[in-house]
Design an enzyme around this catalytic site. Structure first.
Site, short mmCIF file in Angstrom:
data_model
loop_
_atom_site.label_atom_id
_atom_site.label_comp_id
_atom_site.label_asym_id
_atom_site.label_seq_id
_atom_site.Cartn_x
_atom_site.Cartn_y
_atom_site.Cartn_z
N TYR A 33 -8.28 13.96 0.27
CA TYR A 33 -7.45 14.78 -0.61
C TYR A 33 -8.30 15.29 -1.78
O TYR A 33 -9.50 15.06 -1.85
CB TYR A 33 -6.21 14.00 -1.02
CG TYR A 33 -5.36 13.64 0.19
CD1 TYR A 33 -4.97 14.63 1.09
CD2 TYR A 33 -5.00 12.33 0.46
CE1 TYR A 33 -4.22 14.32 2.23
CE2 TYR A 33 -4.25 12.00 1.60
CZ TYR A 33 -3.87 13.00 2.48
OH TYR A 33 -3.14 12.69 3.59
N GLN B 218 1.43 6.18 -6.73
CA GLN B 218 0.15 6.83 -6.44
C GLN B 218 0.28 8.31 -6.79
O GLN B 218 1.06 9.04 -6.19
CB GLN B 218 -0.22 6.66 -4.97
CG GLN B 218 -1.60 7.20 -4.62
CD GLN B 218 -1.90 7.05 -3.15
OE1 GLN B 218 -1.28 7.71 -2.31
NE2 GLN B 218 -2.86 6.19 -2.81
N ALA C 174 1.90 8.58 -1.94
CA ALA C 174 1.24 9.72 -2.58
C ALA C 174 2.29 10.70 -3.10
O ALA C 174 3.05 11.28 -2.34
CB ALA C 174 0.32 10.42 -1.59
N SER D 246 0.83 -1.20 0.00
CA SER D 246 0.00 0.00 0.00
C SER D 246 0.87 1.25 0.00
O SER D 246 1.93 1.28 0.64
CB SER D 246 -0.89 -0.01 1.25
OG SER D 246 -1.87 1.00 1.18
N PRO D 247 0.47 2.30 -0.72
CA PRO D 247 1.25 3.54 -0.68
C PRO D 247 1.26 4.11 0.74
O PRO D 247 0.20 4.29 1.35
CB PRO D 247 0.48 4.47 -1.63
CG PRO D 247 -0.38 3.57 -2.46
CD PRO D 247 -0.72 2.40 -1.60
N CYS E 90 2.97 7.23 3.01
CA CYS E 90 3.75 8.47 3.00
C CYS E 90 4.92 8.38 3.97
O CYS E 90 4.77 7.93 5.12
CB CYS E 90 2.87 9.64 3.36
SG CYS E 90 1.69 10.07 2.06
N GLY F 253 0.04 -2.60 4.60
CA GLY F 253 0.73 -1.39 5.02
C GLY F 253 1.58 -1.60 6.25
O GLY F 253 2.75 -1.97 6.18
N ARG F 254 0.97 -1.42 7.41
CA ARG F 254 1.73 -1.47 8.67
C ARG F 254 2.45 -2.80 8.87
O ARG F 254 3.55 -2.84 9.41
CB ARG F 254 0.81 -1.18 9.85
CG ARG F 254 0.33 0.27 9.91
CD ARG F 254 -0.65 0.46 11.07
NE ARG F 254 -1.08 1.84 11.20
CZ ARG F 254 -2.08 2.40 10.54
NH1 ARG F 254 -2.77 1.66 9.66
NH2 ARG F 254 -2.42 3.66 10.72
N ARG G 297 -7.93 4.84 -6.08
CA ARG G 297 -8.16 4.63 -4.64
C ARG G 297 -9.33 5.50 -4.19
O ARG G 297 -9.34 6.70 -4.39
CB ARG G 297 -6.92 4.94 -3.81
CG ARG G 297 -7.21 4.93 -2.30
CD ARG G 297 -5.98 4.88 -1.43
NE ARG G 297 -5.59 3.49 -1.17
CZ ARG G 297 -4.73 3.13 -0.21
NH1 ARG G 297 -4.16 4.04 0.56
NH2 ARG G 297 -4.43 1.86 -0.03
#
Length: 359
Positions: free
Chosen positions: A184, A102, A60, A23-24, A26, A325-326, A232
């Site tokens: 966003y 992304q 992102a 997953s993207p 940041c 992700g995490r 997304r």
């Protein structure tokens, strides 16, 4: 023995070796504040490819300078940034993974401090901040008021997404994700909580989706027929009167008709007061609902932390891909560990690590 997690998946001209996608996430780690990726990004993203992920999506990445969440975000609005991405993409490819990026514009949530900074909220102009833009001049709580984009400004944003997509493909990226989630800019257009316009970009669902559909059109026209495009979404604002799952289902149909190949389903982010029932796999039902309602492939995300949990999401038909992700931040070898847990032998475990097999 085969398992759904390790089945390849093909989108347009791209075959991805497995369904575990990064997953993207940041990193806020561009220290010169010029949007150019650094060695941190090479090691961060490269570690996931080495660890067996199918596709690695860069975070992102702003399509214009004012689209950055923070002054420390990545960008792809110029050729220097494009060229700095090339060795990162090359390394991802050398490990057998697909490389994605992304493409993003933060809108009213731009020009903020990094998440770990002592300060919070908007960065003042004398400290490197800037005036943000949005569909309407409605501030995100605690942030500076944005300027409402006029029609020409919206068209400039659409062109910026297309130009960024061209640079991304020229840098070697295999797939593109258009960020229309997490409060966003494109999500701001979609939600009636942040879009009170009365022109062709506000009011009805079709009008509120217009900016996103135009972006998808422009990106598809720029990159041609072979490059997969993922969108997304935040499937709900988690607030009465906001963006809903039913809205997401309809707009998913529209973006698919205009050239998108998959939707990456998250939730929330547009209003801070939302009450979100966070827990393991809490967003997966939204991906499942969109997949069932539209027939469009989906990626599920949100506290998918264990191999058998990830496998269950796929085998029960709730999604086509899991975005991790995490769990990958904690262990970049998540895919290799998942293979061991599911008793799948992979041909792409790094030979350099053969003395330390994951069992």
């Amino acid at each position: 023995m085969t398992h759904a997690l390790f089945e390849p998946i093909t989108l347009r001209g791209l075959e991805v070796r497995n369904r575990i996608w990064v997953s993207p996430m940041c990193q806020y780690s561009v220290e010169r504040q010029d949007g150019v990726p650094t060695p941190w990004h090479l090691v961060h993203l490269g570690s996931f490819a080495r660890g067996g992920a199918g596709a690695v999506l860069a975070e992102a990445t702003a399509v214009v300078p004012e689209g950055r969440i923070t002054p420390h975000d990545l960008g792809i609005w110029n050729d220097e940034q494009r060229d700095a991405f090339r060795p990162i993409v090359d390394f991802i490819h050398s490990q057998g993974a697909a490389a994605g990026i992304q493409l993003a514009h933060a809108g009213r949530k731009a020009s903020t401090h990094r998440t770990w900074a002592e300060q919070h909220g908007s960065v003042p102009a004398d400290e490197g901040g800037w005036t943000t833009v949005a569909p309407s001049a409605i501030a995100f709580d605690g942030y500076a008021e944005p300027a409402a984009l006029d029609t020409d400004g919206i068209h400039e944003v659409v062109r910026a997404f297309a130009a960024a997509a061209r640079r991304a493909v020229d840098a070697g990226f295999d797939l593109l994700e258009v960020h229309a989630a997490h409060g966003y800019l494109l999500h701001q257009f979609l939600s009636p909580l942040s879009n009170t316009r009365t022109d062709a970009y506000g009011g009805s669902l079709e009008n509120r989706a217009r900016a996103l559909v135009e972006v998808v059109d422009a990106v598809r026209a720029e990159v041609g027929a072979d490059v997969p495009i993922v969108v997304r979404f935040s499937a709900t604002d988690w607030v009465d009167g906001g963006w809903t799952l039913e809205d997401t289902e309809q707009v998913t149909r529209w973006v698919a008709e205009h050239g998108a190949d998959m939707v990456d389903v998250s939730t929330g982010g547009n209003v801070p007061q939302a009450t979100i029932p966070v827990g393991p796999g809490y967003q997966v039902p939204f991906a499942a609902a969109i997949r069932a309602a539209t027939g469009v492939p989906t990626a599920a995300v949100g506290m998918i932390d264990e191999p058998h949990q990830a496998e269950q999401v796929l085998v029960t038909g709730q999604a086509d891909v899991v975005m991790i992700g995490r769990a990958l931040l904690r262990d970049p070898n998540f895919a290799l560990r998942a293979a061991a847990a599911l008793r799948v032998e992979l041909p792409y475990a790094p030979r350099q690590y053969h003395r330390a097999p994951i069992v």
